[in-house]
Design a protein around this motif. Structure first.
Motif, PDB file in Angstrom:
ATOM      1  N   ALA A 131       0.293 -10.806 -11.592  1.00  0.00           N
ATOM      2  CA  ALA A 131       0.682 -11.904 -10.706  1.00  0.00           C
ATOM      3  C   ALA A 131      -0.420 -12.191  -9.689  1.00  0.00           C
ATOM      4  CB  ALA A 131       1.983 -11.561  -9.991  1.00  0.00           C
ATOM      5  N   ALA A 132      -1.015 -11.129  -9.156  1.00  0.00           N
ATOM      6  CA  ALA A 132      -2.087 -11.316  -8.176  1.00  0.00           C
ATOM      7  C   ALA A 132      -3.269 -12.040  -8.812  1.00  0.00           C
ATOM      8  CB  ALA A 132      -2.521  -9.974  -7.609  1.00  0.00           C
ATOM      9  N   PHE A 138      -5.222 -19.454  -8.503  1.00  0.00           N
ATOM     10  CA  PHE A 138      -4.740 -20.577  -7.711  1.00  0.00           C
ATOM     11  C   PHE A 138      -5.640 -20.807  -6.491  1.00  0.00           C
ATOM     12  CE2 PHE A 138      -1.945 -22.050  -4.213  1.00  0.00           C
ATOM     13  CZ  PHE A 138      -1.648 -23.300  -4.722  1.00  0.00           C
ATOM     14  N   PHE A 139      -6.008 -19.699  -5.848  1.00  0.00           N
ATOM     15  CA  PHE A 139      -6.921 -19.802  -4.705  1.00  0.00           C
ATOM     16  C   PHE A 139      -8.225 -20.461  -5.103  1.00  0.00           C
ATOM     17  CE2 PHE A 139      -6.080 -17.508  -0.639  1.00  0.00           C
ATOM     18  CZ  PHE A 139      -4.719 -17.429  -0.798  1.00  0.00           C
ATOM     19  N   PHE A 178       4.241 -16.803  -4.243  1.00  0.00           N
ATOM     20  CA  PHE A 178       3.928 -15.517  -4.884  1.00  0.00           C
ATOM     21  C   PHE A 178       4.807 -14.417  -4.295  1.00  0.00           C
ATOM     22  CE2 PHE A 178       1.519 -11.554  -4.303  1.00  0.00           C
ATOM     23  CZ  PHE A 178       1.242 -11.209  -5.623  1.00  0.00           C
ATOM     24  N   ILE A 183       2.475  -6.601 -10.857  1.00  0.00           N
ATOM     25  CA  ILE A 183       1.983  -7.185  -9.609  1.00  0.00           C
ATOM     26  C   ILE A 183       0.510  -7.570  -9.729  1.00  0.00           C
ATOM     27  CG2 ILE A 183       1.554  -6.733  -7.151  1.00  0.00           C
ATOM     28  CD1 ILE A 183       4.327  -6.340  -7.089  1.00  0.00           C
ATOM     29  N   ILE A 214       5.466  -1.714 -12.695  1.00  0.00           N
ATOM     30  CA  ILE A 214       5.518  -2.574 -11.509  1.00  0.00           C
ATOM     31  C   ILE A 214       4.100  -2.882 -11.018  1.00  0.00           C
ATOM     32  CG2 ILE A 214       6.136  -2.627  -9.058  1.00  0.00           C
ATOM     33  CD1 ILE A 214       8.713  -1.155  -9.826  1.00  0.00           C
ATOM     34  N   ILE A 215       3.276  -1.832 -10.964  1.00  0.00           N
ATOM     35  CA  ILE A 215       1.902  -2.042 -10.500  1.00  0.00           C
ATOM     36  C   ILE A 215       1.190  -3.040 -11.403  1.00  0.00           C
ATOM     37  CG2 ILE A 215      -0.346  -0.951 -10.192  1.00  0.00           C
ATOM     38  CD1 ILE A 215       1.186   1.597  -9.358  1.00  0.00           C
ATOM     39  N   ILE A 255       8.144   3.245 -14.817  1.00  0.00           N
ATOM     40  CA  ILE A 255       8.496   1.954 -14.212  1.00  0.00           C
ATOM     41  C   ILE A 255       7.566   1.648 -13.038  1.00  0.00           C
ATOM     42  CG2 ILE A 255      10.214   2.671 -12.490  1.00  0.00           C
ATOM     43  CD1 ILE A 255      11.907   0.301 -13.690  1.00  0.00           C
ATOM     44  N   ILE A 256       7.097   2.698 -12.368  1.00  0.00           N
ATOM     45  CA  ILE A 256       6.162   2.476 -11.267  1.00  0.00           C
ATOM     46  C   ILE A 256       4.865   1.878 -11.792  1.00  0.00           C
ATOM     47  CG2 ILE A 256       4.761   3.633  -9.517  1.00  0.00           C
ATOM     48  CD1 ILE A 256       7.069   5.432  -8.945  1.00  0.00           C
ATOM     49  N   ARG A 272      -5.894 -28.220   2.201  1.00  0.00           N
ATOM     50  CA  ARG A 272      -6.167 -27.091   1.323  1.00  0.00           C
ATOM     51  C   ARG A 272      -5.523 -25.826   1.856  1.00  0.00           C
ATOM     52  NH1 ARG A 272     -12.446 -27.461  -0.618  1.00  0.00           N
ATOM     53  NH2 ARG A 272     -12.281 -29.451  -1.695  1.00  0.00           N
ATOM     54  N   VAL A 290      11.498   5.938  -6.850  1.00  0.00           N
ATOM     55  CA  VAL A 290      11.245   4.579  -7.336  1.00  0.00           C
ATOM     56  C   VAL A 290      11.707   3.563  -6.293  1.00  0.00           C
ATOM     57  CG1 VAL A 290      11.824   2.891  -9.108  1.00  0.00           C
ATOM     58  CG2 VAL A 290      11.397   5.255  -9.729  1.00  0.00           C
ATOM     59  N   PHE A 294       9.367   3.386  -3.509  1.00  0.00           N
ATOM     60  CA  PHE A 294       8.156   2.696  -3.945  1.00  0.00           C
ATOM     61  C   PHE A 294       8.359   1.179  -3.924  1.00  0.00           C
ATOM     62  CE2 PHE A 294       5.680   0.753  -7.375  1.00  0.00           C
ATOM     63  CZ  PHE A 294       4.412   1.046  -6.926  1.00  0.00           C
ATOM     64  N   VAL A 350      -7.733 -24.214  -5.694  1.00  0.00           N
ATOM     65  CA  VAL A 350      -7.613 -25.008  -4.462  1.00  0.00           C
ATOM     66  C   VAL A 350      -8.966 -25.106  -3.770  1.00  0.00           C
ATOM     67  CG1 VAL A 350      -6.599 -25.101  -2.169  1.00  0.00           C
ATOM     68  CG2 VAL A 350      -5.191 -24.454  -4.108  1.00  0.00           C
ATOM     69  N   ARG A 351      -9.632 -23.968  -3.648  1.00  0.00           N
ATOM     70  CA  ARG A 351     -10.918 -23.936  -2.934  1.00  0.00           C
ATOM     71  C   ARG A 351     -11.960 -24.802  -3.608  1.00  0.00           C
ATOM     72  NH1 ARG A 351     -10.779 -18.571  -0.336  1.00  0.00           N
ATOM     73  NH2 ARG A 351      -9.557 -19.100   1.510  1.00  0.00           N
ATOM     74  N   LEU A 396      11.581  -7.723  -7.585  1.00  0.00           N
ATOM     75  CA  LEU A 396      11.653  -6.290  -7.303  1.00  0.00           C
ATOM     76  C   LEU A 396      12.973  -5.919  -6.629  1.00  0.00           C
ATOM     77  CD1 LEU A 396       8.008  -5.615  -6.117  1.00  0.00           C
ATOM     78  CD2 LEU A 396       9.082  -4.901  -8.236  1.00  0.00           C
ATOM     79  N   LEU A 443      -2.503 -15.583  -8.683  1.00  0.00           N
ATOM     80  CA  LEU A 443      -2.643 -16.067  -7.314  1.00  0.00           C
ATOM     81  C   LEU A 443      -4.120 -16.306  -6.996  1.00  0.00           C
ATOM     82  CD1 LEU A 443      -1.081 -16.689  -4.689  1.00  0.00           C
ATOM     83  CD2 LEU A 443      -1.608 -14.378  -3.938  1.00  0.00           C
ATOM     84  N   MET A 465      10.911   8.421 -15.425  1.00  0.00           N
ATOM     85  CA  MET A 465      11.180   7.216 -14.646  1.00  0.00           C
ATOM     86  C   MET A 465       9.909   6.676 -13.993  1.00  0.00           C
ATOM     87  SD  MET A 465      13.832   5.582 -14.670  1.00  0.00           S
ATOM     88  CE  MET A 465      14.664   4.265 -13.846  1.00  0.00           C
ATOM     89  N   ASN A 488       7.895 -12.418  -6.395  1.00  0.00           N
ATOM     90  CA  ASN A 488       7.738 -10.993  -6.683  1.00  0.00           C
ATOM     91  C   ASN A 488       8.724 -10.124  -5.920  1.00  0.00           C
ATOM     92  OD1 ASN A 488       5.431 -10.482  -8.586  1.00  0.00           O
ATOM     93  ND2 ASN A 488       4.564 -12.009  -7.195  1.00  0.00           N
ATOM     94  N   LEU A 533      -2.743 -23.243   0.035  1.00  0.00           N
ATOM     95  CA  LEU A 533      -2.897 -21.792  -0.094  1.00  0.00           C
ATOM     96  C   LEU A 533      -1.688 -21.080   0.502  1.00  0.00           C
ATOM     97  CD1 LEU A 533      -6.679 -21.295   0.738  1.00  0.00           C
ATOM     98  CD2 LEU A 533      -5.574 -21.443  -1.478  1.00  0.00           C
TER      99      LEU A 533
END
Lengths: 57, 801
Positions: free
Chosen positions: A15-16, A22-23, B186, A12, A8-9, A4-5, B175, B209, B212, A26-27, B194, A19, A1, B190, B179
């Motif tokens: 996805a980060a 995106f930052f 985000f 994420i 997930i990591i 799955i950890i 801006r 799990v 976590f 914008v900047r 989850l 993100l 199992m 997420n 952000l």
């Protein structure tokens, strides 16, 4: 199992990554003007030929 | 090069698209309406930049009435350059210009190819939304002044003033909001993903799990709460410190309750927490905030006299003339004002004569002749040769600019948005219910106390409530924008709900700038008689005389008038070459009664004997009568506040009816005071005006509309900019905004119903994380959808879309 950890990591982190993108967007000002880039990409830049270079001052 | 436009637009200017009515200049087989346009074409053609015309048909800016000769001399002043440049070094300077006329893709193209036009320009980049262009140039090759003159020559005159510097701040704020929305989105996505196993009750998940997942949720929620939602905490705190409960207070309470309860549940392993709802809540709230922050960035609502006046003017001391900033001008300085320059301070004319165009100040386009020794008020624009003036008052003390010393300009009036009025009661009610629930469970089942208390705070969080206003008013604002009524901010709409009185300026607001339709009835006049008439009326300042003067402007004016007399309310009288001439009312001149028409004036003419009459058809806007009728029907009190004399009172009365008031001969400060007086009587005032002389009144009024024929042109500080042609639709716009209040109230009711359902479950301690996760977005989406559709439907009903 525990697999799955790891999943997930990874998810994420992906996805980060978006993100962070995106930052950066914008900047760097990409959301300041949402019109002109769409037009700008359509300009075809002909090479400037040697006809006349500058208006006489 | 394209020739496709040629066939379809025989007499349409190839450059600006205007019809070549007065003048036709042919060049390169293409028609141009004036030499200015032709010249721009020539410049572009020579530099192979005619791509400009391929991107859009007739993209150019009309150059007919512009001249800029010497206007920008002050840009050679080093101090001023320093204030304007974003960056400067020996061979690289950066500057940002605000160019209001930017309007199409051709504009962008041309302005980004300036480097081909002149050596020394390194790079230029347009921001279309803000109508700005950033230019990098080499100051050792090209001067700032030359660049500005180049831009002006090709029709893109930048608006230069020191105020523009403050525009960059707003950009930074925006801006940050992007952000914050990004982080909240985000987190929302997420955490919800989850939490899915939890929603579907996957019991098979390992304990490790589960732990976590919940820990990851906490980590993700931290930036959402402390970064994305930070502005709500700050705003709530600020409000409370001023003993004021704004809508951010219950929101903050809700966020804190959600967050702490979730942390407690997760860490004590008693439950999964509500972090998904929390992130969703903050995400939706920020979307609403983003919607609310949208404004017309390219329009300027904050201009004061400084943006009209030049930055510097040339001062003469002995034999030397130097450019000085206008703030440094002292009394009795001698200054030089060139063609098209604005007179910065009250002064006395030292040159022989001057013609001054006060259109900025009064909205009237005619020029006024002045002679040596005349006192000239600041704000006028010299047309013609260079003149010299002796300053009588410093810039800030001048007749016009004094207006800005009035307190109306320094304190922003406090304004309570509807939502904040409600939030006071809302917060108290929620706290009351939460405490009652806790008390109830204390007697029934003490285990549930905390559960019920926090649950109430959570479901009562006014997310949907706070979205109702921005989405309703935001849509209203967009639709009005489509009709060229540009509101500064959506709070203007809330102020419009309460308006009881509408005050109009006359010239430029009620009247059209294009001028009147004039017809002559009676015995035909000879050329000489026409000349006599022209001479007589040119000496009179009466508005009708001015209209006639314009009409007869092609006649030679005879100078010797004997016994010139102007009798107020009657007419003008004089003798030229022994012939007695009189024009004016029927009784004064001795003509017969003429059938009167609404909105037209009759001027009788006698040259020796009675000749006939001129009928001057309404200089008022078409459809003004209908507008006034609808406004009266809607129970608005109407007032005309004019700087002119009473001469038009009869016509105005015919249009406005008996219940309206008319006040004439008002100086700018008197206008402001008049509005203030009305407000003391409890009236809520909407002021419509144009020129700088209305600036004080516009600012003092609860809502000030600047009326303009060209929305990119100069307008005084105001709450909204209205396109002049659409003034007659004002009643419709007002009912639209009034009805939008009902939409907001219904939206409030919808969100209250959701809150009540949630509350019923919360006090009975039955709420689950899944239920909260559904209720929160569902209520928000219902309210947003309702607000958007209802506004569209209403606009359709009123024929606004």
């Amino acid at each position: 199992m525990t697999v799955i950890i790891i999943l997930i990591i990874v998810s994420i982190l992906v996805a980060a990554g978006f993100l962070a993108a995106f930052f950066w967007a914008v900047r760097s000002g990409q959301y300041d003007d949402t019109y002109s880039p769409s037009v700008r990409m359509l300009f075809d830049d002909k090479k400037k030929e040697s006809k006349k270079n500058h208006v006489k001052d | 090069m394209s020739t496709k436009t040629l066939s379809s637009s025989i007499d349409k200017c190839y450059h600006c698209g205007e019809l070549c009515e007065d003048e036709l200049v042919e060049f390169d087989e293409k028609p141009f309406c004036c030499n200015g346009c032709k010249m721009v074409y020539e410049i572009l053609d020579e530099n192979d930049l005619c791509n400009y015309y391929d991107l859009q048909n007739t993209p150019g800016i009309n150059l007919k009435s512009r001249s800029y000769e010497q206007k920008y001399a002050y840009l050679d002043n080093v101090d001023i350059q320093k204030q304007l440049l974003n960056f400067s070094s020996d061979n690289l300077n950066k500057i940002t210009f605000f160019i209001p006329v930017i309007h199409c893709s051709s504009c962008i193209w041309l302005l980004e190819h300036l480097d081909r036009l002149r050596e020394g320009i390194i790079y230029s980049r347009v921001n279309f939304v803000r109508k700005e262009v950033v230019i990098d140039f080499n100051p050792s090759i090209i001067s700032l002044k030359t660049i500005v003159e180049l831009l002006t020559t090709i029709g893109y005159e930048p608006e230069i003033n020191l105020q523009n510097a403050s525009r960059t701040k707003a950009k930074k704020e925006n801006r940050k909001l992007y952000l914050q929305v990004g982080v909240a989105g985000f987190g929302f996505g997420n955490i919800m993903l989850l939490s899915f196993p939890e929603y579907f009750g996957f019991e098979g998940l390992d304990h490790s799990v589960r732990t976590f997942i919940t820990l990851v949720n906490i980590v993700i929620s931290l930036p959402v709460v402390f970064f994305s939602a930070s502005s709500y905490f700050v705003s709530a705190f600020k409000g409370l410190r001023q003993k004021y409960i704004n809508i951010d207070v219950p929101i903050t309470i809700g966020i804190i309750a959600l967050f702490t309860r979730s942390l407690y549940e997760i860490l004590s392993e008693s439950g999964p927490g509500y972090l998904d709802s929390l992130a969703g809540l903050i995400f939706f709230l920020l979307i609403g905030k983003w919607f609310q922050s949208r404004t017309y960035e390219s329009l300027s609502f904050e201009r004061d006299y400084k943006s009209y006046f030049p930055l510097a003017v040339s001062r003469i001391r002995g034999a030397v003339s130097e450019m000085v900033q206008i703030t440094e001008l002292k009394e009795s300085d001698l200054i030089e004002v060139r063609n098209q320059e604005i007179i910065p301070a009250d002064a006395v004319l030292e040159s022989k004569s001057a013609s001054i165009d006060y259109s900025f100040v009064t909205g009237e386009a005619d020029t006024v002749q002045k002679i040596e020794g005349d006192y000239i008020y600041a704000g006028g624009r010299q047309v013609g040769s260079t003149i010299q003036l002796r300053i009588k008052k410093e810039v800030s003390q001048s007749y016009l600019t004094q207006l800005w010393n009035n307190e109306a300009f320094s304190n922003e009036s406090a304004f309570d948005p509807l939502i904040d009025k409600i939030s006071k009661y809302f917060t108290v009610a929620v706290l009351f219910i939460a405490v009652s629930a806790a008390v109830y469970w204390y007697f029934v089942e003490p285990l549930h106390i905390l559960n019920a208390f926090t649950a109430v705070l959570i479901v009562a969080c006014p997310c949907a409530l706070s979205l109702a206003t921005p989405f309703t008013l935001g849509n209203v604002m967009t639709i009005l924008g489509g009709h060229k009524l540009y509101l500064k901010h959506m709070s203007v709409i809330e102020k419009l709900w309460n308006i009881t009185t509408i005050v109009f300026d006359k010239t430029g607001t009620l009247t059209q700038n294009e001028g009147a339709k004039i017809t002559y009835h009676g015995m035909p006049l000879s050329e000489e008689e026409n000349q006599f008439l022209a001479s007589l009326v040119s000496n009179s300042t009466h508005p009708l005389s001015r209209v006639l003067t314009k009409h007869l402007s092609n006649k030679t004016v005879q100078s010797e008038i004997v016994d010139f007399k102007e009798l107020e309310g009657q007419g003008v009288l004089g003798t030229i070459k022994g012939t007695e001439i009189a024009i004016g009312s029927a009784t004064f001149v001795g003509g017969g009664q003429v059938e009167s028409e609404v909105g037209s004036s009759v001027v009788h003419v006698k040259i020796g004997t009675y000749k006939g009459y001129y009928r001057i058809k309404s200089i008022f806007r078409n459809g003004l009568g209908n507008l006034i009728n609808s406004l009266v029907e809607d129970h608005y009190k109407l007032i005309v506040l004019s700087g002119d004399n009473q001469s038009e009172e009869g016509n105005l009365r015919a249009i406005f009816g008996e219940n309206s008031s008319f006040v004439f001969n008002q100086k700018p400060e008197q206008k402001l005071e008049y509005i203030k007086e009305m407000q003391h009587k409890g009236e809520r005032v909407l002021m419509l005006g144009d020129g700088l002389n209305d600036a004080g009144a516009l600012k003092q009024a609860d809502v000030g509309y600047a009326v303009t024929e060209d929305v990119t042109a100069f307008t005084p500080a105001c709450d909204a900019i209205l396109y002049g042609q659409n003034l007659t639709e004002l009643a419709n716009y007002l009912s639209f905004t009034r009805l939008s209040k009902i939409i907001i109230l219904i939206s409030f009711t919808i969100s209250f119903i959701y809150n009540l359902v949630g509350l019923a479950l919360a006090v009975s301690a039955q709420i689950t994380p899944l239920f909260a996760a559904i209720l929160m977005p569902l209520s928000s989406i219902t309210v947003v959808a309702f607000a958007t559709f209802a506004v569209r439907l209403l606009a359709k009903r009123l024929k606004l879309v």
